[in-house]
Write a protein that holds these residues in place. Structure first.
Motif, PDB file in Angstrom:
ATOM      1  N   PHE A  89       0.823  -1.209   0.000  1.00 28.00           N
ATOM      2  CA  PHE A  89       0.000   0.000   0.000  1.00 28.00           C
ATOM      3  C   PHE A  89       0.860   1.264   0.000  1.00 28.00           C
ATOM      4  N   GLU A  90       1.939   1.250   0.761  1.00 33.19           N
ATOM      5  CA  GLU A  90       2.805   2.440   0.818  1.00 33.19           C
ATOM      6  C   GLU A  90       3.414   2.734  -0.549  1.00 33.19           C
ATOM      7  N   ALA A  91       3.717   1.687  -1.303  1.00 38.53           N
ATOM      8  CA  ALA A  91       4.240   1.891  -2.659  1.00 38.53           C
ATOM      9  C   ALA A  91       3.186   2.552  -3.546  1.00 38.53           C
ATOM     10  N   SER A  92       1.915   2.221  -3.302  1.00 35.24           N
ATOM     11  CA  SER A  92       0.841   2.842  -4.093  1.00 35.24           C
ATOM     12  C   SER A  92       0.745   4.329  -3.791  1.00 35.24           C
ATOM     13  N   ARG A  93       0.985   4.695  -2.547  1.00 35.91           N
ATOM     14  CA  ARG A  93       0.951   6.116  -2.188  1.00 35.91           C
ATOM     15  C   ARG A  93       2.142   6.842  -2.825  1.00 35.91           C
ATOM     16  N   ALA A  94       3.296   6.196  -2.796  1.00 33.30           N
ATOM     17  CA  ALA A  94       4.507   6.830  -3.321  1.00 33.30           C
ATOM     18  C   ALA A  94       4.442   7.037  -4.832  1.00 33.30           C
ATOM     19  N   VAL A  95       3.898   6.068  -5.564  1.00 33.79           N
ATOM     20  CA  VAL A  95       3.858   6.203  -7.021  1.00 33.79           C
ATOM     21  C   VAL A  95       2.928   7.343  -7.431  1.00 33.79           C
ATOM     22  N   GLY A  96       1.950   7.640  -6.585  1.00 34.02           N
ATOM     23  CA  GLY A  96       1.034   8.731  -6.882  1.00 34.02           C
ATOM     24  C   GLY A  96       1.693  10.094  -6.926  1.00 34.02           C
ATOM     25  N   GLU A  97       2.873  10.219  -6.303  1.00 35.72           N
ATOM     26  CA  GLU A  97       3.546  11.510  -6.254  1.00 35.72           C
ATOM     27  C   GLU A  97       4.055  11.957  -7.622  1.00 35.72           C
ATOM     28  N   HIS A  98       4.035  11.057  -8.584  1.00 38.42           N
ATOM     29  CA  HIS A  98       4.518  11.395  -9.925  1.00 38.42           C
ATOM     30  C   HIS A  98       3.414  11.935 -10.832  1.00 38.42           C
ATOM     31  N   PHE A  99       2.184  12.071 -10.291  1.00 34.58           N
ATOM     32  CA  PHE A  99       1.054  12.489 -11.110  1.00 34.58           C
ATOM     33  C   PHE A  99       0.204  13.504 -10.345  1.00 34.58           C
ATOM     34  N   PHE A 100      -0.560  14.281 -11.096  1.00 34.46           N
ATOM     35  CA  PHE A 100      -1.466  15.276 -10.535  1.00 34.46           C
ATOM     36  C   PHE A 100      -2.853  14.636 -10.437  1.00 34.46           C
ATOM     37  N   TRP A 101      -3.516  14.783  -9.272  1.00 33.80           N
ATOM     38  CA  TRP A 101      -4.797  14.112  -9.041  1.00 33.80           C
ATOM     39  C   TRP A 101      -5.888  15.128  -8.705  1.00 33.80           C
TER      40      TRP A 101
END
Length: 230
Positions: A89-101
């Motif tokens: 789950f933490e990896a899912s949060r980290a990968v989100g930092e590369h995109f605008f939501w």
């Protein structure tokens, strides 16, 4: 990147005047139901995701696109960028930092039903402002019909008809379309939309095909670790 104090207050004021926010879920997770759940990100991120509205897990963590549908998106992003399965789950949060939501409305509705047009209009000016002035990217992957057709709100009838016609095309999940937004201060900006179906597990028609469709979009947009910023 976070909201400015004035933007935060503007969202809180609109939320206080909005019926249908799922107060029970906010209370369960000890979250303020007037605080918007908006991912944003760095100004110079190249690719953005535009969805419908937050769900229960988004309220719980105070982050957008983190629940079941969001995890489907994030798993595909992780595998595409790093060539391996997303570990946790933490990896899912980290990968989100590369995109605008960003979403049509940054509050969870009761019953997870799509917000009414009235409520979407209620928040439209503020969401427009965020897209135009808080982000320098102009490439958006939209998730589902509600998110895609949001871009016709407060636009001329011909523009709304053009978006409706595009959504009915067989190749809508392989093609793109340009749209122009204008905020309340008269600032205008053109975005290119790359629509995809909604990634909800309840969307039986498209759920199984979604990862492949997203992977196709990421290839199309040349998303890779060295090509995430403007």
């Amino acid at each position: 990147m976070s909201l400015t104090p004035s933007q935060q207050e503007a969202f809180r004021a609109l939320a206080a005047d909005t019926d249908g926010i799922d107060l029970e879920v906010y209370q369960r997770f000890e979250r303020d139901p007037l605080d918007p759940i908006i991912g944003l990100g760095r100004r110079n991120l190249r690719i953005g995701f535009f969805g419908r509205d937050p769900g229960r897990d988004e309220v719980r963590y105070g982050e957008p696109f983190i629940g079941a549908g969001g995890q489907l998106v994030r798993k595909a992003l992780y595998e595409h960028l790093y060539g391996e399965k997303m570990p946790d789950f933490e990896a899912s949060r980290a990968v989100g930092e590369h995109f605008f939501w960003i979403n049509t409305v940054p509050y969870k509705p009761v019953g997870n039903k799509a917000w009414s047009m009235k409520v979407k209009r209620h928040f439209h000016g503020l969401m427009n402002e965020l897209l135009i002035s808080r982000w320098e990217g102009r490439t958006l992957i939209t998730l589902g019909r509600e998110a895609f057709l949001w871009f016709g709100i407060n636009r001329p009838r011909a523009e709304r008809d053009r978006l409706e016609a595009f959504w009915k095309r067989e190749d809508r999940f392989e093609s793109s379309i340009e749209v122009t937004l204008e905020d309340d201060r008269g600032q205008a900006q053109t975005f290119t939309l790359y629509p995809l179906p909604h990634p909800s597990p309840l969307n039986q028609t498209w759920y199984g095909r979604f990862p492949g469709l997203l992977a196709q979009r990421l290839d199309q947009l040349e998303v890779r670790p060295d090509h995430l910023l403007l």
